[in-house]
Design an enzyme around this catalytic site. Structure first.
Site, PDB file in Angstrom:
ATOM      1  N   GLY A  45      53.729  99.065  42.549  1.00 51.97           N
ATOM      2  CA  GLY A  45      53.434 100.051  43.610  1.00 51.97           C
ATOM      3  C   GLY A  45      53.738 101.395  43.021  1.00 51.97           C
ATOM      4  O   GLY A  45      54.535 101.661  42.209  1.00 51.97           O
ATOM      5  N   GLN A  50      56.175 110.191  43.668  1.00 51.72           N
ATOM      6  CA  GLN A  50      56.526 109.573  42.247  1.00 51.72           C
ATOM      7  C   GLN A  50      55.994 110.227  41.131  1.00 51.72           C
ATOM      8  O   GLN A  50      56.441 110.106  40.060  1.00 51.72           O
ATOM      9  CB  GLN A  50      56.522 108.033  42.415  1.00 51.72           C
ATOM     10  CG  GLN A  50      57.662 107.403  43.235  1.00 51.72           C
ATOM     11  CD  GLN A  50      57.529 105.961  42.907  1.00 51.72           C
ATOM     12  OE1 GLN A  50      56.978 105.461  43.108  1.00 51.72           O
ATOM     13  NE2 GLN A  50      58.373 105.488  41.889  1.00 51.72           N
ATOM     14  N   CYS A  96      62.225 100.172  40.523  1.00 53.75           N
ATOM     15  CA  CYS A  96      61.357 101.281  40.962  1.00 53.75           C
ATOM     16  C   CYS A  96      61.227 101.954  39.587  1.00 53.75           C
ATOM     17  O   CYS A  96      62.192 102.108  38.982  1.00 53.75           O
ATOM     18  CB  CYS A  96      62.325 101.997  41.994  1.00 53.75           C
ATOM     19  SG  CYS A  96      61.689 103.640  42.517  1.00 53.75           S
ATOM     20  N   LEU A  97      60.176 102.445  39.469  1.00 53.65           N
ATOM     21  CA  LEU A  97      59.819 103.207  38.324  1.00 53.65           C
ATOM     22  C   LEU A  97      60.419 104.509  38.182  1.00 53.65           C
ATOM     23  O   LEU A  97      60.701 104.992  37.037  1.00 53.65           O
ATOM     24  CB  LEU A  97      58.326 103.428  38.227  1.00 53.65           C
ATOM     25  CG  LEU A  97      57.316 102.318  38.011  1.00 53.65           C
ATOM     26  CD1 LEU A  97      55.792 102.625  38.085  1.00 53.65           C
ATOM     27  CD2 LEU A  97      57.550 101.655  36.766  1.00 53.65           C
ATOM     28  N   HIS A 138      58.873  99.559  50.483  1.00 53.30           N
ATOM     29  CA  HIS A 138      59.250 100.308  49.518  1.00 53.30           C
ATOM     30  C   HIS A 138      58.809 101.674  49.222  1.00 53.30           C
ATOM     31  O   HIS A 138      59.256 102.505  48.904  1.00 53.30           O
ATOM     32  CB  HIS A 138      59.370  99.522  48.134  1.00 53.30           C
ATOM     33  CG  HIS A 138      60.096 100.046  46.972  1.00 53.30           C
ATOM     34  ND1 HIS A 138      61.197  99.742  46.521  1.00 53.30           N
ATOM     35  CD2 HIS A 138      59.589 101.335  46.230  1.00 53.30           C
ATOM     36  CE1 HIS A 138      61.558 100.721  45.284  1.00 53.30           C
ATOM     37  NE2 HIS A 138      60.406 101.712  45.284  1.00 53.30           N
ATOM     38  N   GLU A 139      57.325 101.654  49.062  1.00 50.91           N
ATOM     39  CA  GLU A 139      56.589 102.875  48.715  1.00 50.91           C
ATOM     40  C   GLU A 139      56.620 103.716  50.061  1.00 50.91           C
ATOM     41  O   GLU A 139      56.377 104.934  49.690  1.00 50.91           O
ATOM     42  CB  GLU A 139      55.016 102.385  48.483  1.00 50.91           C
ATOM     43  CG  GLU A 139      55.086 101.444  46.991  1.00 50.91           C
ATOM     44  CD  GLU A 139      55.838 101.821  45.912  1.00 50.91           C
ATOM     45  OE1 GLU A 139      56.092 103.124  45.612  1.00 50.91           O
ATOM     46  OE2 GLU A 139      56.381 100.928  45.146  1.00 50.91           O
ATOM     47  N   HIS A 142      59.399 105.820  50.024  1.00 47.30           N
ATOM     48  CA  HIS A 142      59.291 107.033  49.035  1.00 47.30           C
ATOM     49  C   HIS A 142      58.552 108.156  50.021  1.00 47.30           C
ATOM     50  O   HIS A 142      59.078 109.377  49.605  1.00 47.30           O
ATOM     51  CB  HIS A 142      58.496 106.642  47.995  1.00 47.30           C
ATOM     52  CG  HIS A 142      59.088 106.135  46.841  1.00 47.30           C
ATOM     53  ND1 HIS A 142      60.412 106.612  46.016  1.00 47.30           N
ATOM     54  CD2 HIS A 142      58.825 104.894  46.156  1.00 47.30           C
ATOM     55  CE1 HIS A 142      60.692 105.888  45.203  1.00 47.30           C
ATOM     56  NE2 HIS A 142      60.007 104.943  45.054  1.00 47.30           N
TER      57      HIS A 142
HETATM   58 ZN    ZN Z   1      60.117 103.106  43.911  1.00 44.27          ZN
END
Ligand code: ZN
Length: 192
Positions: A45, A50, A96-97, A138-139, A142
């Site tokens: 995701g 991000q 997480c990226l 999670h997203e 963000h």
């Molecule tokens: Zn993340």
């Protein structure tokens, strides 16, 4: 186009995103770039902030069931809002990226109701559970400037302080391009 991922300590990830107002070609382009970026960085995701864009868009990659059947094809959620959470909770080891090489168990509600606008501009509301509910929470965090390591126990957080400092400084280099808090670009810059 593969876009660089912004490091968790870059200010764009602590800022709440703005809703998308105009559905123009640039939104479609950004969603397609986010799909490509997820594939390149092997993420499940991605939130638009991000990739440095402070607007409310989340993309989720293809999700398969245990028998490798495609359960949810990749999809964009525009201006997503969680309208209800189940009382039932679930633990999952998240990554997480924007936080390379950190994985921590996070407790979240098992099911959610999400209201969003799809890529065709239609308003939708869906009841979601399983991995998709996990990824969306999670997203959407963000988009609200919340990082997953802010949802772990204070003791765990103390234990990972040094690792977080290394990530912030860019000492943990991911195999995809990353923008550090200073604006410096690190990581793998060429597409394979
Ligand atoms: Zn993340």
């Amino acid at each position: 186009m593969v876009l660089p991922i912004y490091n968790a300590f870059h200010p764009v990830l602590k800022q709440k995103t703005s809703d998308v107002e105009n559905f123009d070609e640039s939104i479609i382009q950004l969603v397609n770039d986010m799909y490509e970026t997820m594939d390149f960085a092997e993420g499940i995701g991605l939130a638009a902030n991000q990739v440095g864009r402070s607007i409310s868009i989340v993309t989720v990659n293809d999700i398969y069931d245990e028998d490798d059947r495609l359960l949810h094809p990749k999809k964009a959620y525009i201006n997503p809002v969680i309208t209800s959470f189940s009382d039932e909770m679930d633990d999952f080891n998240e990554g997480c990226l924007s936080v390379p090489e950190l994985r921590e168990t996070v407790t979240r509600p098992k099911k959610i109701q999400v209201r969003y606008i799809d890529i065709n501009g239609n308003e939708r509301s869906e009841s979601i559970d399983g991995l998709l509910a996990r990824v969306l929470q999670h997203e959407i965090d963000h988009l609200n400037g919340i990082l997953f390591f802010e949802r772990i126990s204070p003791i765990r957080r103390t234990l990972i302080q040094n690792k977080l400092k290394k990530i912030k400084k860019g000492l943990i280099v991911p195999n995809y391009p990353m923008v550090l808090p200073t604006g410096k670009l690190i990581g793998e810059l060429t597409e394979t």
